[in-house]
Design a protein around this motif. Structure first.
Motif, PDB file in Angstrom:
ATOM      1  N   GLU A 179       0.822  -1.208   0.000  1.00  6.01           N
ATOM      2  CA  GLU A 179       0.000   0.000   0.000  1.00  6.01           C
ATOM      3  C   GLU A 179       0.859   1.263   0.000  1.00  6.01           C
ATOM      4  O   GLU A 179       0.355   2.365  -0.233  1.00  6.01           O
ATOM      5  N   TYR A 180       2.150   1.126   0.261  1.00 10.03           N
ATOM      6  CA  TYR A 180       3.033   2.285   0.372  1.00 10.03           C
ATOM      7  C   TYR A 180       4.175   2.181  -0.638  1.00 10.03           C
ATOM      8  O   TYR A 180       4.493   1.106  -1.146  1.00 10.03           O
ATOM      9  N   ASP A 181       4.793   3.314  -0.923  1.00  5.35           N
ATOM     10  CA  ASP A 181       5.953   3.335  -1.812  1.00  5.35           C
ATOM     11  C   ASP A 181       7.170   2.799  -1.058  1.00  5.35           C
ATOM     12  O   ASP A 181       7.511   3.293   0.020  1.00  5.35           O
ATOM     13  N   ILE A 182       7.799   1.807  -1.632  1.00  3.67           N
ATOM     14  CA  ILE A 182       8.982   1.194  -1.033  1.00  3.67           C
ATOM     15  C   ILE A 182      10.163   1.394  -1.983  1.00  3.67           C
ATOM     16  O   ILE A 182      10.074   1.059  -3.169  1.00  3.67           O
ATOM     17  N   GLU A 183      11.253   1.946  -1.475  1.00  5.29           N
ATOM     18  CA  GLU A 183      12.454   2.114  -2.288  1.00  5.29           C
ATOM     19  C   GLU A 183      13.289   0.829  -2.204  1.00  5.29           C
ATOM     20  O   GLU A 183      13.860   0.522  -1.166  1.00  5.29           O
ATOM     21  N   SER A 184      13.314   0.081  -3.296  1.00  7.66           N
ATOM     22  CA  SER A 184      14.060  -1.168  -3.293  1.00  7.66           C
ATOM     23  C   SER A 184      15.564  -0.879  -3.406  1.00  7.66           C
ATOM     24  O   SER A 184      15.978   0.172  -3.888  1.00  7.66           O
ATOM     25  N   PHE A 185      16.355  -1.811  -2.937  1.00  9.95           N
ATOM     26  CA  PHE A 185      17.810  -1.685  -3.009  1.00  9.95           C
ATOM     27  C   PHE A 185      18.389  -3.088  -3.065  1.00  9.95           C
ATOM     28  O   PHE A 185      17.698  -4.080  -2.815  1.00  9.95           O
ATOM     29  N   SER A 186      19.647  -3.178  -3.396  1.00 14.08           N
ATOM     30  CA  SER A 186      20.295  -4.482  -3.512  1.00 14.08           C
ATOM     31  C   SER A 186      21.333  -4.637  -2.408  1.00 14.08           C
ATOM     32  O   SER A 186      22.115  -3.726  -2.141  1.00 14.08           O
ATOM     33  N   SER A 187      21.314  -5.802  -1.763  1.00 15.04           N
ATOM     34  CA  SER A 187      22.292  -6.079  -0.702  1.00 15.04           C
ATOM     35  C   SER A 187      22.609  -7.569  -0.721  1.00 15.04           C
ATOM     36  O   SER A 187      21.716  -8.393  -0.509  1.00 15.04           O
ATOM     37  N   PRO A 188      23.850  -7.947  -0.964  1.00 18.94           N
ATOM     38  CA  PRO A 188      24.192  -9.372  -1.065  1.00 18.94           C
ATOM     39  C   PRO A 188      24.132 -10.068   0.297  1.00 18.94           C
ATOM     40  O   PRO A 188      24.204  -9.425   1.346  1.00 18.94           O
ATOM     41  N   ALA A 189      24.004 -11.392   0.253  1.00 17.21           N
ATOM     42  CA  ALA A 189      24.011 -12.174   1.493  1.00 17.21           C
ATOM     43  C   ALA A 189      25.399 -12.097   2.139  1.00 17.21           C
ATOM     44  O   ALA A 189      26.412 -12.263   1.464  1.00 17.21           O
ATOM     45  N   PRO A 190      25.500 -11.829   3.436  1.00 14.84           N
ATOM     46  CA  PRO A 190      26.813 -11.697   4.093  1.00 14.84           C
ATOM     47  C   PRO A 190      27.450 -13.054   4.350  1.00 14.84           C
ATOM     48  O   PRO A 190      26.775 -14.068   4.473  1.00 14.84           O
ATOM     49  N   SER A 191      28.733 -13.049   4.471  1.00 19.19           N
ATOM     50  CA  SER A 191      29.463 -14.281   4.797  1.00 19.19           C
ATOM     51  C   SER A 191      29.454 -14.503   6.307  1.00 19.19           C
ATOM     52  O   SER A 191      29.510 -13.555   7.090  1.00 19.19           O
ATOM     53  N   GLN A 192      29.397 -15.785   6.707  1.00 23.27           N
ATOM     54  CA  GLN A 192      29.429 -16.131   8.133  1.00 23.27           C
ATOM     55  C   GLN A 192      30.838 -16.501   8.611  1.00 23.27           C
ATOM     56  O   GLN A 192      31.038 -16.802   9.790  1.00 23.27           O
TER      57      GLN A 192
END
Length: 929
Positions: A179-192
């Motif tokens: 229902e709201y504007d969402i600003e998408s972004f990219s973030s890779p999965a972090p290493s453990q």
């Protein structure tokens, strides 16, 4: 209108008359002359949240315009800075325009839908789109079609890895966020790897100093989530924690590695969700356009795009052209319940009023009213903060005023509410008692508690206490329909209902669905008997269980609403009950009786809770806006639901963005500032809303308030009203002391509502093929007399000063309300009777200075309502309207009470008359005591 009133926020506490204030302002705007010109009435817009509230608002505005009380005339006079006589003159001058104009009084949903229909082609829709549709199944199908097999597998992995309980849970969250504007972004999965490396170093160091019994705790760490138990859970791995504390250097390195990992992990999960959300929104848009249908949140979202489109600047003139008129004035009710998207969608229209101030030919206005203490819909997205935000941050020209006189409740209730919430609710201002009305009456507040025993079955202690309160009220002569029990969850309604019914106490219908209500079951059974003659014997037997004999009839197919009214009337049902009116509204949306019959099978419209008489049981949320004579507020039954949602989120007004994080408890111990800020904000919202719900519950009560509290509660059975123990800590919402204050006050008594509109003639023992009610029987004649009497009172009340215009308007409004119940002969009689009274009024009472209709008085602890009261210099006249001579019998004692009350209050000699009719000629019958 006064300059300092043109942009106004009105904070109106419970029972202070906010709807009346809005109605007075609406009427004042109609009378607001500028440059010797009146406004166009259809340029005034009022908005509220429910159809019920919109209808009540419209009725109040009409009544205020056509038959204003003295205080309303004074309020309008003050707003416009003109005399009361000038207000009366303007009301007369504008009456014709008022009666012929459209009053723009909408719900948010209806107003936005109207805008969208005018611009539907701009967003790829047809103007005849359906509103309020549930498209979730089609949306889900579209989402599957949009995704490749690999994408479906990826979505399934994401749902599992993000800890959504089910795919349905993911879709529910996606709908809310969409229902709201969402600003998408990219973030890779972090290493453990850094985390496990730091853990290995800590483990080596800790095992050197760890007692043997603590070694297993290190071996149980298999995945990243197990670190919470090892490092932070006070109940687990206590021996291992002692060893870890002896290795502070290694522990700090591990915690820092966890912080870095979870920072990346949160960003990755949220960005992944936003990517899936984009696909969901696309599937949703496809479903809407394919079906040309949507739900209410979609309507608001489309209108938001139209009015807030950055690529194409909002052009108000184009909007006004398509809406066939400007919007010069906006009034909003229950403003504390507004959600962010509704507010942001309206903002350009509000801004246009402020921008045009002093430039347009006519000065506009903006007004909103509400009570932040009654904000209890956060779960629907409402933001009480908007109430202050719009005046403090958006339009600083808005002035704030308050209404603090509680006109609903007796003195003890007002005092109790003030003492309870002062210092509890932020910025609480004490309510004042209405010293001219119920504030003079003590009333009763009764706080009682039962001891909680977790081994007790069936809550016997609670029900014993509840029974004692219900029996007390019944012993005082209070009708069951004036007893209202408030609880917190829908399932509690059924629990209490079954208990009361087991004692033979009638309970008002609280069926979840309209078609499960007893009245509607009877009506639909008869309809089916008429439509399916082969099955009529079965359905006639069903009707016979309720003492109803009826045979199938031939029906008119093309007007289903009228057909249902006719069937209800024939069965002798109260066919103008709330549930029946809801049914007619559904029927009116169908083309014929067969279409209605099939539609109602799958209809899920909720039933009205107080339709059939008896004790009323309702949730606190359902009680909002109601005024309840005698109120029993129960403690909560259980602990409620834990927050196991995947995300913690709230919408920040200042940034106009969602603040969001993962609901991972380890983030709190890692010192994640974003998590702590969002969690603290949500907890504050929940704490405030919990107090607000209690405030709403207590302030429903008019005459008496009973509170049933649980003593000795715990985390599984916490109390709203007493301290309880949870997790080894003492917690409390309120700490109410048992006791009684004030004195019982019965208030205005009324007849119980019944399944039938009046006592019906005894049913004859006859075959099902014969119809019970025939034209001319006592029951149908009695109904006609009842409706004629109601129409007569209604027309009298709305006939203004009883001049030609007033009589015409009173008759028109009575015909509009009772036209389908009475024939033309009845309305001819109404006209003759009102005209006869007008002539009598002119002859007998022309010299009296003040004339009041439906005047309420408090006398010796009782509420009195006078049909009419004339006040002269030294004398007063009381009139009581009776539709016939017979109707006036047995009312003399009541009139004697009225006479004594008027003489005591106004210090004038009072004379009492019955206004009766012989035929259509009006007579005054003096009463001697």
């Amino acid at each position: 209108m006064k300059e300092d009133k043109r942009f106004l926020a009105l904070e109106a506490s419970a029972g202070s008359g906010k709807t009346s204030s809005l109605a007075v302002r609406f009427v004042a705007l109609i009378l607001d002359k500028q440059n010797e010109r009146y406004p166009i009435i259809s340029n005034i817009l009022a908005i509220t949240f429910t159809n019920k509230a919109a209808n009540e608002m419209k009725e109040k505005i009409i009544k205020t315009f056509l038959s204003p009380q003295n205080y309303e005339l004074s309020d309008i006079s003050a707003l416009l800075e003109i005399s009361v006589d000038e207000v009366k003159n303007r009301l007369k001058n504008r009456q014709s325009d008022f009666l012929s104009s459209e009053l723009k009084i909408y719900t948010f949903d209806a107003f936005f839908a109207q805008i969208l229909r005018q611009f539907s082609l701009n967003v790829g829709l047809l103007p005849d789109f359906s509103n309020g549709e549930n498209l979730e199944n089609l949306i889900n199908q579209n989402l599957i079609k949009l995704l490749s097999k690999d994408e479906i597998k990826a979505l399934a992995r994401f749902i599992l890895s993000a800890n959504f309980k089910t795919a349905a849970n993911f879709l529910e969250v996606a709908k809310q966020m969409s229902e709201y504007d969402i600003e998408s972004f990219s973030s890779p999965a972090p290493s453990q790897s850094a985390v496990w490396q730091a853990y290995d170093e800590l483990k080596k160091a800790a095992l050197l100093v760890c007692e043997k019994k603590g070694v297993n705790a290190f071996n149980e760490v298999k995945n990243i989530k197990d670190f919470y138990k090892l490092l932070f859970d006070e109940k687990e791995a206590k021996t291992a924690k002692k060893a870890i504390d002896k290795c502070p250097f290694e522990k700090e390195i591990l915690i820092n590695a966890l912080k870095a990992y979870y920072e990346g992990f949160c960003a990755h999960k949220i960005s992944s969700f936003f990517e899936e959300l984009k696909k969901y929104k696309k599937a949703r848009t496809q479903a809407i356009k394919a079906k040309n249908a949507m739900d209410f949140s979609d309507v608001c979202a489309f209108v938001y795009e139209l009015l807030r489109n950055e690529d194409k600047k909002f052009e108000p003139n184009e909007l006004y052209f398509r809406l066939d008129g400007r919007i010069d004035d906006i009034l909003i009710d229950e403003f504390q319940d507004t959600n962010a998207r509704q507010f942001e969608t309206l903002l350009p229209l509000i801004a246009e009023i402020f921008a045009g101030y002093g430039q347009n030919e006519r000065l506009g206005s903006f007004f909103y009213v509400g009570d932040k203490k009654q904000s209890i819909y956060a779960f629907r997205g409402s933001h009480k903060e908007i109430f202050d935000y719009i005046k403090d941050s958006c339009f600083k020209q808005i002035k704030l005023e308050g209404l603090n006189i509680n006109r609903r409740s007796t003195a003890s209730i007002v005092d109790f509410v003030n003492e309870t919430f002062s210092g509890k609710i932020d910025g609480y201002k004490a309510q004042l008692k209405d010293e001219t009305n119920l504030g003079k009456v003590a009333g009763l507040v009764d706080i009682s508690s039962f001891e909680y025993d977790k081994n007790e079955k069936n809550d016997e202690s609670f029900f014993a206490l509840l029974d004692s309160k219900v029996d007390f009220l019944r012993g005082k002569g209070i009708k069951p329909s004036q007893i209202h029990i408030l609880c917190w969850q829908n399932e509690e309604i059924t629990y209490i209902k079954e208990h009361l019914q087991s004692r033979g106490i009638k309970v008002a219908s609280s069926a979840k669905e309209l078609k499960a209500s007893r009245q509607i079951q009877i009506l639909l059974a008869y309809l089916r008997a008429c439509l399916c003659p082969d099955e009529s014997e079965y359905f006639c037997e069903f009707l016979a269980r309720f003492g109803i004999s009826a045979k199938p009839k031939k029906l008119a197919f093309n007007d289903p609403a009228r057909t249902l009214k006719m069937l209800g009337k024939e069965l002798g049902l109260n066919y103008l009950s709330k549930n029946c009116l809801k049914l007619y509204e559904i029927a009116a949306s169908t083309n014929d009786i067969y279409e209605f019959f099939y539609k109602i099978q799958s209809d899920t419209t909720p039933a009205s809770d107080t339709d059939e008489g008896g004790v009323n049981i309702l949730t606190v949320h359902k009680s909002k806006g109601l005024s309840l004579e005698h109120c029993i507020v129960c403690d909560r039954f259980g602990k409620g639901k834990n927050d196991d949602s995947v995300f913690l989120s709230y919408y920040d007004l200042k940034s106009a963005k969602w603040q969001i994080t993962l609901n991972e408890r380890i983030l709190e111990f890692l010192g994640d500032k974003n998590y702590k800020n969002i969690k603290a904000k949500i907890e504050k919202i929940n704490d405030d809303e919990r107090l607000n719900k209690l405030y709403v519950a207590f302030t429903r009560a008019k005459y008496s308030l009973f509170i049933i509290a649980r003593n000795g509660g715990d985390g599984n059975a916490p109390s709203y009203f007493k301290p309880y123990t949870s997790g080894g800590q003492i917690k409390e919402v309120l700490d109410l002391k048992d006791g009684v204050r004030g004195e019982f006050f019965a208030g205005e008594t009324k007849q119980d509502e019944s399944l039938f509109s009046e006592p019906c003639a005894a049913f004859e023992s006859i075959p099902c093929q014969e119809v019970l009610i025939k034209e001319g029987t006592r029951a149908s004649a009695g109904l006609k007399n009842i409706y004629f009497g109601q129409a007569l009172h209604y027309a009298f009340e709305l006939s203004g000063e009883f001049d030609k215009k007033g009589i015409k308007q009173g008759l028109a409004l009575a015909k509009n309300k009772f036209g389908y119940l009475l024939d033309e002969e009845a309305f001819s009689s109404l006209k003759a009777r009102i005209t006869s009274f007008a002539e009598l009024k002119k002859q007998k009472f022309a010299d009296f200075k003040d004339y009041f209709k439906e005047q309420e008085l408090i006398f010796k602890g009782k509420l009195l309502r006078l049909d009419a009261l004339f006040l002269g210099e030294n004398e007063a006249v009381i009139l009581d309207f009776k539709s016939s001579v017979n109707a006036a019998k047995n009312s003399s004692e009541q009139m004697k009470v009225y006479k004594n009350a008027v003489e005591a209050i106004y210090k004038k000699q009072a004379t009492a008359y019955f206004v009766t009719f012989r035929g259509d000629e009006c007579y005054l019958k003096p009463l001697e005591f």
